[in-house]
Design an enzyme around this catalytic site. Structure first.
Site, PDB file in Angstrom:
ATOM      1  N   ASP A  44       0.826  -1.221   0.000  1.00 34.27           N
ATOM      2  CA  ASP A  44       0.000   0.000   0.000  1.00 34.27           C
ATOM      3  C   ASP A  44       0.856   1.265   0.000  1.00 34.27           C
ATOM      4  OD1 ASP A  44      -2.295  -1.452  -0.032  1.00 34.27           O
ATOM      5  OD2 ASP A  44      -2.708  -1.272   2.102  1.00 34.27           O
TER       6      ASP A  44
ATOM      7  N   LYS B 280      -4.102   3.093  -2.687  1.00 34.30           N
ATOM      8  CA  LYS B 280      -5.410   3.721  -2.972  1.00 34.30           C
ATOM      9  C   LYS B 280      -5.726   4.580  -1.783  1.00 34.30           C
ATOM     10  CE  LYS B 280      -7.390  -0.402  -1.191  1.00 34.30           C
ATOM     11  NZ  LYS B 280      -8.454  -1.267  -1.022  1.00 34.30           N
TER      12      LYS B 280
ATOM     13  N   MET C 274      -8.488   8.161   9.916  1.00 33.85           N
ATOM     14  CA  MET C 274      -9.027   8.791   8.701  1.00 33.85           C
ATOM     15  C   MET C 274     -10.010   9.922   9.025  1.00 33.85           C
ATOM     16  SD  MET C 274      -9.729   5.340   6.438  1.00 33.85           S
ATOM     17  CE  MET C 274     -10.259   4.305   7.792  1.00 33.85           C
TER      18      MET C 274
HETATM   19  N1  SAH Z   1      -4.522  -0.636   8.928  1.00 30.29           N
HETATM   20  C1  SAH Z   1      -4.039   0.642   9.412  1.00 30.29           C
HETATM   21  C2  SAH Z   1      -5.043   1.763   9.218  1.00 30.29           C
HETATM   22  C3  SAH Z   1      -5.362   2.077   7.782  1.00 30.29           C
HETATM   23  S1  SAH Z   1      -6.506   3.419   7.638  1.00 30.29           S
HETATM   24  C4  SAH Z   1      -3.643   0.506  10.870  1.00 30.29           C
HETATM   25  O1  SAH Z   1      -3.902  -0.535  11.498  1.00 30.29           O
HETATM   26  O2  SAH Z   1      -3.064   1.449  11.399  1.00 30.29           O
HETATM   27  C5  SAH Z   1      -5.414   4.767   7.294  1.00 30.29           C
HETATM   28  C6  SAH Z   1      -5.421   5.736   8.449  1.00 30.29           C
HETATM   29  O3  SAH Z   1      -4.536   5.295   9.462  1.00 30.29           O
HETATM   30  C7  SAH Z   1      -4.919   7.130   8.089  1.00 30.29           C
HETATM   31  O4  SAH Z   1      -5.921   7.913   7.512  1.00 30.29           O
HETATM   32  C8  SAH Z   1      -4.532   7.645   9.451  1.00 30.29           C
HETATM   33  O5  SAH Z   1      -5.659   8.032  10.202  1.00 30.29           O
HETATM   34  C9  SAH Z   1      -3.956   6.401  10.087  1.00 30.29           C
HETATM   35  N2  SAH Z   1      -2.492   6.337   9.920  1.00 30.29           N
HETATM   36  C10 SAH Z   1      -1.794   5.432   9.228  1.00 30.29           C
HETATM   37  N3  SAH Z   1      -0.469   5.653   9.357  1.00 30.29           N
HETATM   38  C11 SAH Z   1      -0.335   6.734  10.158  1.00 30.29           C
HETATM   39  C12 SAH Z   1       0.759   7.457  10.683  1.00 30.29           C
HETATM   40  N4  SAH Z   1       2.035   7.115  10.434  1.00 30.29           N
HETATM   41  N5  SAH Z   1       0.511   8.531  11.472  1.00 30.29           N
HETATM   42  C13 SAH Z   1      -0.742   8.896  11.767  1.00 30.29           C
HETATM   43  N6  SAH Z   1      -1.825   8.248  11.307  1.00 30.29           N
HETATM   44  C14 SAH Z   1      -1.628   7.187  10.512  1.00 30.29           C
END
Ligand code: SAH
Length: 255
Positions: A37, A59, A174
């Site tokens: 991703d 995406k 998100m």
């Molecule tokens: N599967 C992932 C989440 C995917 S949804 C997990 O378990 O963390 C994507 C969202 O995750 C982003 O919109 C944001 O809100 C958060 N996110 C992912 N990486 C991040 C990061 N390094 N810092 C802050 N928020 C993050």
């Protein structure tokens, strides 16, 4: 007959490449195919053998016009049917707002062997990095992981705001785009305007930023600081501990 292939749905952790699990890293190092991703750190991409096929499946924000989920699913199925070791690498944990569950279902329906390898989800990684002890006993007894992807005023949003407002702590994934409405809904549902909030941008990475505020002011603060995605919103009493812990905590991402 082709040897049996396998798909590993692997969590890459919250951002910093050294926060992947040992198992996840070992699987990367023996992958024939890597499907990854947009939020995956480039250092992790370098762990796969040079001979491995790399397929970008980004995406971000689930935008229309970006790579379709069906295309990703087909790559996973076809490569596994060719007898290959396929690693499907997703940010955080594959099954926390990551569609890992849907991909696993798709594979299961087609008789493809798979394994889900957990990862440190952003809520946990970001709170550790920002010195927020999410379930400190003095910060209440519950945490909810919430998606803020849908416009709170749209029919797609199924949140029971009154129920969420009763949680001791909330972590919103998100949610940056709709932070004004999310804060307003929680306040309308009874959460105090002075509830502490931290918005953590690029958690665990060298350029991590944290904007601290209260439920009543956070949206304004986040907009004036021009916080960008990826960012996560932490709401609740646990955030209050940041102030005292920050003084002595060593920030690994600044090392
Ligand atoms: N599967 C992932 C989440 C995917 S949804 C997990 O378990 O963390 C994507 C969202 O995750 C982003 O919109 C944001 O809100 C958060 N996110 C992912 N990486 C991040 C990061 N390094 N810092 C802050 N928020 C993050």
């Amino acid at each position: 007959m082709a040897p049996e292939g396998m798909v590993y749905l692997v969590g890459a952790g919250p951002g910093s490449p050294d926060l992947i699990t040992v198992r996840g890293l070992r699987l990367l190092q023996r992958a024939d195919v890597l499907v990854y991703d947009s939020l995956i750190h480039p250092d992790l991409l370098r762990e796969v053998p040079t001979t491995a096929e790399r397929v970008y499946a980004g995406k971000r924000g689930y935008c229309i016009g970006s790579t379709l989920q069906e295309t990703i699913n087909d790559v996973l199925v076809n490569r596994a049917r060719d007898g290959l070791c396929v690693v499907r690498l997703k940010g955080g944990d594959p099954c926390v707002f990551g569609r890992g569950g849907e991909e696993a279902e798709y594979l299961a329906e087609r008789g493809i062997r798979f394994e889900i390898v957990p990862g440190v989800t952003t809520a946990i990684g970001a709170c550790a990095s920002a010195n927020i002890p999410l379930t400190h006993r003095a910060a209440g007894q519950s945490v909810a992981l919430v998606t803020g992807h849908h416009d709170p005023d749209s029919d797609e949003c199924e949140h029971d705001w009154a129920a969420l407002a009763c949680m001791s702590n909330l972590v919103v994934y998100m949610g940056l785009r709709h932070i004004e409405k999310i804060a307003a809904k929680l306040i309308d549902a009874g959460m105090s305007v002075t509830t502490p909030v931290a918005v953590i941008e690029r958690a665990t990475l060298p350029d991590e930023r944290v904007v601290d505020g209260e439920l009543g002011t956070i949206a304004l603060l986040v907009r004036s600081a021009e916080v960008r995605s990826p960012a996560i919103i932490v709401i609740g009493e646990a955030v209050r501990f940041r102030t005292s812990l920050n003084r002595w905590a060593f920030a690994a991402h600044n090392a």
